[in-house]
Design an enzyme around this catalytic site. Structure first.
Site, PDB file in Angstrom:
ATOM      1  N   GLU A  58       2.221 -29.138  30.400  1.00  0.00           N
ATOM      2  CA  GLU A  58       2.783 -30.241  31.193  1.00  0.00           C
ATOM      3  C   GLU A  58       1.807 -30.476  32.336  1.00  0.00           C
ATOM      4  OE1 GLU A  58       5.590 -31.881  30.585  1.00  0.00           O
ATOM      5  OE2 GLU A  58       6.845 -30.581  29.351  1.00  0.00           O
ATOM      6  N   GLU A 118      -5.649 -38.345  39.980  1.00  0.00           N
ATOM      7  CA  GLU A 118      -4.385 -37.991  40.602  1.00  0.00           C
ATOM      8  C   GLU A 118      -4.644 -37.614  42.068  1.00  0.00           C
ATOM      9  OE1 GLU A 118      -2.677 -34.519  38.769  1.00  0.00           O
ATOM     10  OE2 GLU A 118      -0.683 -35.406  38.825  1.00  0.00           O
ATOM     11  N   LYS A 125       4.968 -16.598  36.257  1.00  0.00           N
ATOM     12  CA  LYS A 125       3.965 -16.543  37.323  1.00  0.00           C
ATOM     13  C   LYS A 125       4.136 -17.817  38.147  1.00  0.00           C
ATOM     14  CE  LYS A 125       0.335 -17.612  38.907  1.00  0.00           C
ATOM     15  NZ  LYS A 125       0.206 -18.233  40.251  1.00  0.00           N
ATOM     16  N   CYS A 138       4.293 -34.934  39.511  1.00  0.00           N
ATOM     17  CA  CYS A 138       3.452 -35.262  38.352  1.00  0.00           C
ATOM     18  C   CYS A 138       3.724 -36.679  37.885  1.00  0.00           C
ATOM     19  CB  CYS A 138       3.703 -34.268  37.235  1.00  0.00           C
ATOM     20  SG  CYS A 138       5.427 -34.186  36.734  1.00  0.00           S
TER      21      CYS A 138
HETATM   22  P1  NAD Z   1      -2.690 -25.771  39.400  1.00  0.00           P
HETATM   23  O1  NAD Z   1      -3.147 -26.049  38.018  1.00  0.00           O
HETATM   24  O2  NAD Z   1      -3.693 -25.507  40.438  1.00  0.00           O
HETATM   25  O3  NAD Z   1      -1.707 -24.507  39.427  1.00  0.00           O
HETATM   26  C1  NAD Z   1      -0.596 -24.418  38.576  1.00  0.00           C
HETATM   27  C2  NAD Z   1      -0.321 -22.962  38.301  1.00  0.00           C
HETATM   28  O4  NAD Z   1      -1.428 -22.421  37.581  1.00  0.00           O
HETATM   29  C3  NAD Z   1      -0.171 -22.101  39.558  1.00  0.00           C
HETATM   30  O5  NAD Z   1       0.826 -21.123  39.334  1.00  0.00           O
HETATM   31  C4  NAD Z   1      -1.532 -21.449  39.675  1.00  0.00           C
HETATM   32  O6  NAD Z   1      -1.515 -20.209  40.358  1.00  0.00           O
HETATM   33  C5  NAD Z   1      -1.884 -21.242  38.217  1.00  0.00           C
HETATM   34  N1  NAD Z   1      -3.320 -21.097  37.962  1.00  0.00           N
HETATM   35  C6  NAD Z   1      -4.357 -21.560  38.700  1.00  0.00           C
HETATM   36  N2  NAD Z   1      -5.536 -21.169  38.156  1.00  0.00           N
HETATM   37  C7  NAD Z   1      -5.238 -20.461  37.043  1.00  0.00           C
HETATM   38  C8  NAD Z   1      -6.010 -19.824  36.033  1.00  0.00           C
HETATM   39  N3  NAD Z   1      -7.345 -19.815  36.079  1.00  0.00           N
HETATM   40  N4  NAD Z   1      -5.363 -19.215  35.015  1.00  0.00           N
HETATM   41  C9  NAD Z   1      -4.013 -19.221  34.947  1.00  0.00           C
HETATM   42  N5  NAD Z   1      -3.215 -19.800  35.876  1.00  0.00           N
HETATM   43  C10 NAD Z   1      -3.827 -20.425  36.909  1.00  0.00           C
HETATM   44  O7  NAD Z   1      -1.749 -26.985  39.767  1.00  0.00           O
HETATM   45  P2  NAD Z   1      -0.960 -27.204  41.134  1.00  0.00           P
HETATM   46  O8  NAD Z   1      -1.926 -27.713  42.121  1.00  0.00           O
HETATM   47  O9  NAD Z   1      -0.136 -26.022  41.449  1.00  0.00           O
HETATM   48  O10 NAD Z   1       0.063 -28.355  40.685  1.00  0.00           O
HETATM   49  C11 NAD Z   1      -0.268 -29.668  40.696  1.00  0.00           C
HETATM   50  C12 NAD Z   1      -0.588 -30.162  39.303  1.00  0.00           C
HETATM   51  O11 NAD Z   1       0.489 -29.890  38.425  1.00  0.00           O
HETATM   52  C13 NAD Z   1      -0.767 -31.656  39.253  1.00  0.00           C
HETATM   53  O12 NAD Z   1      -1.830 -31.982  38.408  1.00  0.00           O
HETATM   54  C14 NAD Z   1       0.558 -32.130  38.683  1.00  0.00           C
HETATM   55  O13 NAD Z   1       0.526 -33.400  38.090  1.00  0.00           O
HETATM   56  C15 NAD Z   1       0.867 -31.060  37.705  1.00  0.00           C
HETATM   57  N6  NAD Z   1       2.300 -31.042  37.387  1.00  0.00           N
HETATM   58  C16 NAD Z   1       2.699 -31.507  36.159  1.00  0.00           C
HETATM   59  C17 NAD Z   1       4.041 -31.556  35.837  1.00  0.00           C
HETATM   60  C18 NAD Z   1       4.502 -32.083  34.494  1.00  0.00           C
HETATM   61  O14 NAD Z   1       5.641 -31.895  34.146  1.00  0.00           O
HETATM   62  N7  NAD Z   1       3.658 -32.745  33.711  1.00  0.00           N
HETATM   63  C19 NAD Z   1       4.991 -31.120  36.762  1.00  0.00           C
HETATM   64  C20 NAD Z   1       4.557 -30.655  38.005  1.00  0.00           C
HETATM   65  C21 NAD Z   1       3.195 -30.617  38.293  1.00  0.00           C
END
Ligand code: NAD
Length: 477
Positions: A246, A379, A171, A280
């Site tokens: 992650e 963040e 997804k 991240c």
């Molecule tokens: P997000 O949590 O909003 O979304 C991530 C994914 O989760 C998307 O595909 C989104 O559609 C899905 N999602 C959202 N709500 C959901 C739910 N209720 N149930 C299941 N899936 C759901 O994060 P974002 O804004 O897309 O990404 C930024 C975040 O990701 C930051 O906090 C960043 O630090 C983190 N990140 C971490 C790493 C790592 O390796 N640690 C790498 C990249 C990004």
């Protein structure tokens, strides 16, 4: 119009609904993806199960490895195409998008070679017994991917899961999924059997949630925000499904007075500017030993003023942020800084060619940020670097460990003993000493502690997370 990719076929969502995809460089729609629902997830999970049970489990490790290598080569051949797709989708400057496509190919190269090196052990036991362990795939793994590095995160997560013998339902983020749909098509072209790799697009609260709750998913790899990570864990807990998380970071760059500043300055700059700070592992807190605080800020300030932001295809230092709400989020943090009287050292510039409708933000260096202000704790996920001084090693460690996160820390010092002390005392998944994640690190295990998550992806270690251990005890006489 982009479709889901299930069982090696392009399929529209049963919802009949779509989501417009915006180009962050001008804020205009240029494509549509499927707004899928729980029934589409169910189809993808069934396809993945069928692919696993009928074909994929019969592939030997070496055959899986060869297939992964073919995909790596195919991605390399299509690197420019994939890079252009992701550039438009995410607003990445050309060099960043190219690097991400090559990193994707590298992940599949690395995991292709790892498939047939993953094995269990034999364990000495009672007389007349032989005991061995097998590393078995979980089965069908679910992968929820964020928008900031779709290709890279797909490579490290799905690459590892496939290498370990799982089939996958992916997804991607609603803001950025186009490159991954194309990669799934390329996988089918090089011979991945139907059902091994499936892509379902849509909103997180709809289709991501359905994936996390689906009883046919045997393991979830989630990369994204800590708050959604909590929801994933809650959904998974209801059926005891293992999860790798992650999550976010608020990573410190810690600079001692004896540091090689010629090496540190470009790495500190890149650590917050790369992908417009939407990383991240962004080095978003700058902790500087008091005696070099002023000269280092003066030097970094001059560098910040030279930074240019503009449309992705201008390939400047920074492209736009992903969407308007992300831009607003950064503006809110900066206006909080103003209200709190936090001084700004310097700012880069958005070029005149950047359309007003794009989601641009000039990179900003702030100083004397109180360690407990939200700018130093939360963040931002944008190009904002928060500097603060420290007086000695103990205070540097206290400040470094003072957030809820623990993803990455950069330490800059020539003192060898201090390098080890710092590496021991900082609570973080990764410590980079006199570098900050150079070389991509496909081979290096990656993950967090505290609110940055748990479990590891990347490197060989990821294969342990994408398998379960079976102990077989045989009494033979
Ligand atoms: P997000 O949590 O909003 O979304 C991530 C994914 O989760 C998307 O595909 C989104 O559609 C899905 N999602 C959202 N709500 C959901 C739910 N209720 N149930 C299941 N899936 C759901 O994060 P974002 O804004 O897309 O990404 C930024 C975040 O990701 C930051 O906090 C960043 O630090 C983190 N990140 C971490 C790493 C790592 O390796 N640690 C790498 C990249 C990004």
């Amino acid at each position: 119009m982009q479709l889901n990719y299930i069982a090696n076929a392009s399929i529209p969502s049963s919802s009949g609904r779509t989501i417009a995809v915006l180009d962050p460089s001008d804020g205009q729609p240029f494509e549509h993806i499927q707004r899928s629902n729980a029934s589409d997830i169910d189809s993808a999970v069934r396809a993945a199960r069928q692919g696993l049970d009928t074909v994929w489990h019969k592939f030997s490790a070496v055959e899986r490895g060869r297939l992964l290598m073919r995909l790596s080569q195919k991605i390399t051949e299509h690197a420019q195409e994939l890079s252009q797709i992701e550039q438009r989708d995410c607003g990445k400057p050309t060099r960043q998008a190219n690097a991400d496509a090559l990193a994707l190919a590298r992940y599949f190269e690395f995991y292709s070679g790892a498939c047939d090196k993953l094995h269990g052990e034999t364990i000495p036991y009672l007389d007349g017994y032989s005991v061995l362990t097998w590393r078995e795939p979980h089965g069908v793994t679910g992968h929820i991917i964020p928008w900031n590095y779709p290709m890279q995160i797909f490579g490290r997560s799905v690459g590892g899961a496939l290498a370990a013998g799982n089939t996958c339902v992916v997804k991607p983020a609603e803001d950025a999924c186009l490159s991954l749909i194309r990669v799934a098509q390329l996988a089918a072209e090089v011979g991945f059997p139907a059902g091994v790799l499936n892509i379902v697009t849509g909103y997180g609260h709809e289709v991501g949630d359905a994936l996390a709750r689906h009883p046919g998913i045997d393991h979830i790899s989630f990369t994204g925000s800590p708050s959604v990570g909590t929801l994933i864990q809650q959904a998974a807990a209801l059926r005891h499904c293992p999860v790798t998380l992650e999550l976010g970071g608020k990573s410190p760059q810690i600079v001692f007075a004896d540091a090689d500043l010629d090496a540190a300055v470009p790495a500190i700059l890149n650590g917050i500017v790369q992908n417009a700070g939407q990383t991240c592992s962004a080095g978003s807190r700058l902790l500087v030993e008091q005696s070099i605080y002023e000269p280092l800020l003066a030097r970094l300030g001059a560098e910040f003023e030279n930074l240019r932001v503009g449309p992705a295809d201008m390939d400047l230092d920074l492209g736009p942020l992903i969407r308007q709400s992300q831009q607003q989020r950064v503006w809110d943090f900066l206006s909080d800084a103003q209200v709190a009287g936090i001084p700004m050292v310097a700012q880069g510039r958005v070029v005149d060619e950047a359309p007003q409708s794009g989601f641009y933000q000039a990179p900003t260096l702030l100083r004397d940020v109180p360690f407990d202000h939200r700018l130093a704790q939360e963040e931002v996920f944008g190009p904002v670097l928060c500097a603060m001084p420290f007086k000695d090693e103990d205070q540097a460690v206290t400040l470094a460990n003072s957030t809820e996160f623990g993803l990455v820390a950069g330490v800059w010092t020539r003192d060898g003993a201090r390098q080890f002390r710092m590496a021991r005392r900082i609570r973080s998944g990764q410590i980079f000493i006199n570098n900050y994640g150079a070389g991509g690190g496909v081979e290096l295990p990656f993950g967090g502690v505290k609110s940055s998550g748990y479990g590891r992806e990347k490197g060989f270690e990821a294969l342990l997370g994408f398998t379960t251990l079976k102990t077989v005890a045989i009494r033979h006489g």
